[in-house]
Design an enzyme around this catalytic site. Structure first.
Site, PDB file in Angstrom:
ATOM      1  NE  ARG C  56      -3.002  -0.270   3.162  1.00 30.23           N
ATOM      2  CZ  ARG C  56      -4.021  -0.313   2.679  1.00 30.23           C
ATOM      3  NH1 ARG C  56      -4.520   1.113   2.087  1.00 30.23           N
ATOM      4  NH2 ARG C  56      -4.794  -1.105   2.535  1.00 30.23           N
ATOM      5  CE  LYS C  86      26.665 -10.871  -0.010  1.00 31.92           C
ATOM      6  NZ  LYS C  86      26.735 -10.267  -1.155  1.00 31.92           N
ATOM      7  CG  HIS C 135       3.665   6.441   8.434  1.00 24.24           C
ATOM      8  ND1 HIS C 135       4.275   6.995   7.415  1.00 24.24           N
ATOM      9  CD2 HIS C 135       2.969   5.371   8.211  1.00 24.24           C
ATOM     10  CE1 HIS C 135       3.766   6.037   6.332  1.00 24.24           C
ATOM     11  NE2 HIS C 135       2.899   5.276   6.885  1.00 24.24           N
TER      12      HIS C 135
END
Lengths: 310, 310, 310
Positions: C56, C86, C135
């Site tokens: 989304r 790694k 966010h």
């Protein structure tokens, strides 16, 4: 046209005139030079949501969009996405992704959920293969290949072989062929992998002549089209002798049974069910079929989003 | 040119004039403004198939395509795709994807399978790293970096350090350096991670002067180029003291051993084998090397698909 | 402007004039026709690196880039990439990917690592959701939706419900709302999922009026905005009766408690916390919120890379 193809969920939506319109559009797009073709979906965005990964089918659709000048946003593995895991419904997915894209190409595991959720989508939904349900664009490209290679779809004898029980491409193809007059189908498959009874009844009711062949040679002898598919013998442990695989595999030796005009199709990927030695025969049409798939998917998207043909 | 670079599978295909042509093309593309560069692959589609995920290398190639105005279809994790799991051969993959794309960039685990399958591809194949085999575009960008930073490739002393056994970037680089006159190589590595014997013989036969250094200081003292690579000590449990890692790591203290004109390269990613404190030294060329990689990959794709230089 | 939004890591970077500038830019971009909009990032490349898959959010950003005429290189599942496994540091990732792309949109699990590494990036970094951190683009699109739907952001009563402890969208939204005068917030949540104490203190110090509501009805009665979020009841085994979910779910019955001008928002995906029967009410703004997200992300990227508004 735009109204006629809003979603593409099942071959049942495609009647014969619409199939012709799409095949003609595919031919027309094929004839355009690359630059002209790229004006068709200029500025349009298509989302590809693959809940089951399939590089081949996804790349076919994505190339189709790009060849028409559109752009792609995609999910190679949509099931791993957090919102899917969190339990979001498919209708919410369509309502959300429909804000970002002008059409959604989806491979989902459940045809029924797909059909239901599509009703809530603000943008066209294209079914790119749904579990053991339908694979309508594969059937369209199969029929397009038959027409391109043999010059007609009517009054053909078609040998359909392999896994007819779970094979969604076979299901969609037979439903589509049933719409054309005079198609006779010979089925050849391991005993447990026959057509589902309700589908066999549905096809017979549509006027498709179906008969079961006792062996591969009987199935293909004199056929116009041989449609081979893959059998997952590992699924049949205990039911079918795994050494039986060779009974279902097409080799160079079988080519003598086929007329010169016959064509061999396969939805691919293949494993051993068509020997590589067959590839060089002109009747082996499966790689040309792949290319036809690109143009048929271009035609479908162009019919949905590209407006009138010029 | 187009004929000269059809596939790019191994550095053996690249002779010195071709390396020069690619380096010059990289310089030329670097000098174009973005808009001009985007005319080179306009309308072309490149597929990236990564059977082993590698964000870094994939993004480098995909940016190269986009900077040239082409489009990308890609598989971030091609091995998870259903057709690969179903056992499809790589030659069928190339024949199919070759219908969708104008070139295929592939990271695959098996150099031999790649070489064999490429013969069936209708479009150019670029090897983006093959198991313990080759990584030709890395070697090209390494050599390009050496030339950009030092002004020549000939008559250089190059210290090559780290995992020389499994390191495909080292293998490809040494094969490519062997084509240039007067290159002397000092090798420094944990005992079990030396060059494979057959490769050492092949390189010596090509005229590359190889000697093994007893310690890091001896390897790099006065060298023109230090090529550091990562060692997976976890693979060496029992064979090498894990505390030995510091013996193989480049730190600020080593910089005094290097001439001012020397350059430190690394194919990246690095873990601890170059201390971050080295990054600010002008001799640390590994991030410029990344940028050179973008231009070298643009040059290669342009030579394959873009036609003549204007 | 370009200077003001270099990275977008936290809402703390966005003061009220900058939020206004972004909202106005979003409106302006919305008003452009598709062709005009596609000139804004022509030739620019944006990388999307998702260490936690989120179809989304990724598609929202990628569509934003494409709608502005830019191109995307992306990693749907960056954590599976070899270099991440790694042990490469995030600052090296940014230095490398910053050679390939003009900006990087990243979903990463660690806000602190993100903040630290961004200082080394040669190109702008956009935080697309960081673990239980921030966010910021979600908060910007939430505020943009409130403004579009209610005509103002100041002097509003906002009911914020669901998981206020781990919900990063709630954290970012409250921090952003605290910058606007006269916002009163009613919190409603299961006991163990309240706001973190330090965040509650920070918000109170910024002048945001916070009160806890005893039940859903008290929280939403007469509210201007209802901001609902998902609760992961499976996380709360033993702490909260799973049958309690219905106490936190918004249904048609609750709509009578809301003024006509009120709006219901949700960052999506939702599971059961807003009944589908609510969707048809004009006050259900969550799908319009999705579309606003597209324009807000276009605005942010345009402010970073597109230059001055014309």
């Amino acid at each position: 046209m735009r109204g006629a193809v809003f979603h593409a969920l099942t071959v049942n939506q495609f009647d014969v005139p619409l199939v012709w319109e799409l095949m003609e559009r595919a031919e027309w797009l094929r004839g355009l030079d690359r630059e002209e073709a790229r004006t068709r979906l200029q500025g349009k965005i298509v989302a590809t949501l693959f809940y089951e990964p399939s590089t081949r089918t996804r790349l076919s659709f994505e190339s189709a969009v790009l060849r028409l000048g559109g752009s792609v946003v995609g999910a190679e593995n949509a099931r791993e996405s957090s919102s899917s895991k969190k339990g979001e419904t498919l209708e919410d997915v369509f309502r959300v992704v429909g804000c970002y894209a002008d059409a959604i190409v989806i491979r989902h595991h459940d045809q029924h959920e797909l059909d239901r959720a599509a009703r809530f989508s603000p943008v066209p939904i294209v079914n790119a293969g749904a579990g053991s349900g339908e694979h309508p664009t594969q059937a369209l490209l199969d029929v397009y290949t038959i027409w391109r290679e043999l010059g007609r779809i009517e009054h053909l004898t078609v040998a359909v072989m392999g896994d007819l029980k779970y094979g969604r491409t076979v299901h969609s193809l037979l439903r589509l062929l049933a719409k054309f007059p005079g198609v006779r189908v010979r089925l050849f498959h391991p005993a447990p992998l026959g057509l589902p009874d309700d589908l066999a009844r549905e096809l017979a009711a549509s006027g498709l002549a179906l008969e079961r062949a006792p062996d591969l040679a009987s199935a293909i002898r004199g056929a116009d089209v041989v449609y081979q598919t893959r059998i997952q013998f590992e699924r049949l442990a205990g039911e079918v002798d795994p050494n039986a695989a060779s009974l279902y595999a097409l080799t160079k030796d079988h080519l003598a049974l086929l007329p010169d005009h016959a064509r061999i199709l396969h939805p691919l990927p293949r494993v051993g069910e068509i020997a590589p030695e067959v590839d060089d025969d002109v009747r082996a049409a499966y790689f040309r079929q792949v290319e036809n798939g690109l143009y048929m998917r271009m035609a479908l998207l162009d019919a949905m989003l590209g407006g009138e043909r010029r």
